[in-house]
Design a protein around this motif. Structure first.
Motif, short mmCIF file in Angstrom:
data_model
loop_
_atom_site.label_atom_id
_atom_site.label_comp_id
_atom_site.label_asym_id
_atom_site.label_seq_id
_atom_site.Cartn_x
_atom_site.Cartn_y
_atom_site.Cartn_z
N GLU A 176 0.83 -1.21 0.00
CA GLU A 176 0.00 0.00 0.00
C GLU A 176 0.87 1.26 0.00
N HIS A 177 2.03 1.21 0.66
CA HIS A 177 2.93 2.36 0.71
C HIS A 177 3.84 2.44 -0.52
N GLY A 178 3.67 1.53 -1.44
CA GLY A 178 4.46 1.58 -2.66
C GLY A 178 5.88 1.11 -2.51
N LEU A 179 6.18 0.32 -1.45
CA LEU A 179 7.54 -0.13 -1.21
C LEU A 179 7.85 -1.44 -1.92
N ILE A 180 6.87 -2.34 -2.00
CA ILE A 180 7.10 -3.63 -2.64
C ILE A 180 6.00 -3.92 -3.64
N GLU A 181 6.32 -4.84 -4.55
CA GLU A 181 5.34 -5.43 -5.47
C GLU A 181 5.32 -6.91 -5.13
N PRO A 182 4.30 -7.40 -4.42
CA PRO A 182 4.40 -8.71 -3.79
C PRO A 182 4.05 -9.89 -4.70
N VAL A 183 4.72 -11.00 -4.42
CA VAL A 183 4.27 -12.31 -4.88
C VAL A 183 4.08 -13.12 -3.60
N LEU A 184 2.83 -13.41 -3.26
CA LEU A 184 2.49 -14.06 -2.00
C LEU A 184 2.51 -15.57 -2.21
N ILE A 185 3.52 -16.24 -1.67
CA ILE A 185 3.70 -17.67 -1.92
C ILE A 185 3.21 -18.45 -0.71
N GLY A 186 2.14 -19.23 -0.91
CA GLY A 186 1.57 -19.98 0.20
C GLY A 186 0.20 -20.52 -0.13
#
Length: 476
Positions: free
Chosen positions: A196-206
């Protein structure tokens, strides 16, 4: 007690009509915060905003302004031994943080012993009357000479270094990050907050189903396309490494999985993630009483590092500090004492590391050791012990002799001294956010900022310039 420290009161018998005294006092944000704590009055008009939004300056509570009169009456005129009986004040111009106030009292009446009446006024620098009225007191009957004793220190959160890091990192493009097994609220919420803060572009593995269920309770923006389904921890760690191998992600964030599982996948000789450096963990500590970030290593990976490992530990920490904008970090190599003692191996390592830095075998920082904790961070302690050093009393980085010392130091600062901690594992081809299950969302957000800044520094060789208009905790 010296003559300069002595304060003598004025007894009722010595008081004269027309006797006057005054002091000057600045209103600060800390005054408003402390007054709210003491009184329980949390009127939002009287407190700085806590959401970082720019608003009008808060105003000082009227009773805080009126209470300044007691400082003149109790300290100067009549002084020590004075007891308040009553007061009658009118409040006019509002006082805000930054205003310089003149607090004045003048004796206007002597009543039956020991009662005296004083006219009181509190003026702003432009002459506007903030408070005026009368105070009735019981003046002292005996002469008292007292000292200007200092009050005990109070710890307030004057500095918010993490806010600066987060603002800097937000200036960059989001860092593609593999988040490993975020199947609990803490780890998923931290990843989504960083997104949301623009720090990461996630790939949520799980586990897809569980993450979707938890995301519905978090209340942060969520996109199911971010999910890469995995059946167990081993598969999730492998997927994270595979994504970084092919350049799809440039960082790894630990979710609800054990640190050893992620590190084992990274150091696997077939993963291609290792470099010539030993991997090590660096804590970034935001302590309320320090005017700078403090980096501590190694408190999480290397159990009993030898000299060769410590060289990499120091270099990794220097690199991270430089990525955070410290041009030439000062490194204090810790031991129990600040002199070389052949019976204490950590003092020998510290002295060698210091000389290696002098000879260019460790680059980018100033290294000195051995140093004890007190003279590494406190200038007065260093002066008392006669230590002449470019590092003593002003260390940016503390290198612990082993994992026990480093871990206890970092956790003591966090849980006893109210510091906040974030951290990274460095030395691999990508930064790894090895957050603890006990870390809150802010720690995970700060760790994401560290990873983004470090990634930028590795690619460009320069730190991100400081973002403007950062609001500190004391001004929130």
């Amino acid at each position: 007690m010296t003559k300069e420290d002595a304060i003598q009161n004025v007894t009722w018998d010595e008081l004269q009509i027309g006797a006057a005294a005054r002091i000057e006092r600045a209103c600060t944000v800390d005054d408003l915060i402390l007054f709210a704590h003491v009184t329980g009055n949390v009127n939002p008009l009287m407190l700085p905003a806590n959401d970082g939004e720019a608003i009008e300056l808060p105003m000082a509570p009227s009773l805080w302004v009126g209470s300044l009169v007691s400082a003149v009456l109790g300290n100067i005129l009549p002084g020590a031994g004075t007891l308040y009986l009553s007061q009658n004040f009118r409040f006019g111009a509002r006082v805000h943080p930054g205003d310089i106030l003149s607090i004045q009292v003048r004796c206007v009446e002597l009543r039956e012993k020991p009662v005296a009446v004083f006219e009181a006024r509190v003026l702003k620098a432009d002459g506007a009357i903030a408070c005026e009225g009368f105070a009735e007191v019981a003046a002292p009957l005996q002469s008292i000479i007292s000292s200007r004793s200092a009050l005990p220190a109070l710890i307030l959160d004057h500095h918010d270094h993490f806010a600066k890091l987060i603002a800097r990192a937000a200036m960059l493009d989001p860092l593609p990050t593999a988040v490993v097994w975020p199947d609990d609220q803490n780890s998923l919420a931290g990843a989504l907050l960083a997104t949301e803060h623009g720090l990461i572009e996630p790939v949520l593995i799980g586990p897809r189903k569980k993450m979707i269920e938890i995301a519905a309770t978090v209340g942060a923006p969520f996109d199911a396309s971010w999910i890469a389904d995995a059946q167990d921890h081993h598969e999730a760690c492998g997927r994270a490494v595979e994504l970084t191998q092919r350049g799809a992600t440039r960082a790894i964030m630990k979710g609800n999985v054990h640190s050893d599982e992620i590190l084992a996948a990274i150091v696997n000789k077939h993963a291609g993630m290792c470099t010539e450096r030993r991997i090590s963990h660096v804590f970034a500590i935001d302590a309320p009483t320090l005017d700078r970030l403090l980096f501590i290593s190694d408190a999480a990976v290397n159990i009993a590092p030898d000299l060769a490992a410590k060289v990499d530990i120091v270099q990794n920490a220097i690199d991270l500090a430089r990525a955070c904008g410290i041009e030439k970090p000062k490194v204090g190599v810790l031991s129990a004492v600040e002199t070389v003692n052949v019976a204490i191996p950590s003092t020998l390592d510290a002295a060698i590391l210091s000389k290696m830095a002098d000879r260019g075998q460790i680059r980018g920082g100033v290294v000195d050791g051995p140093l004890a904790m007190d003279n590494a961070v406190d200038a007065d302690a260093a002066r008392t012990k006669g230590i002449a050093s470019l590092v003593a009393g002003q260390a940016d980085i503390l290198i612990a002799p082993n994992i026990e010392a480093g871990n206890m130091l970092a956790k003591e600062l966090t849980f006893v001294a109210r510091a906040e901690a974030a951290g990274l594992v460095l030395g691999a081809r990508i930064p790894v956010m090895l957050t603890s299950r006990a870390d809150n969302e802010r720690a995970r957000l700060a760790s994401s900022a560290l990873a983004a800044l470090y990634d930028h520094w590795r690619k460009t060789g320069s730190a991100v310039s400081e973002a403007p208009q950062i609001v500190s905790k004391a001004a929130e």
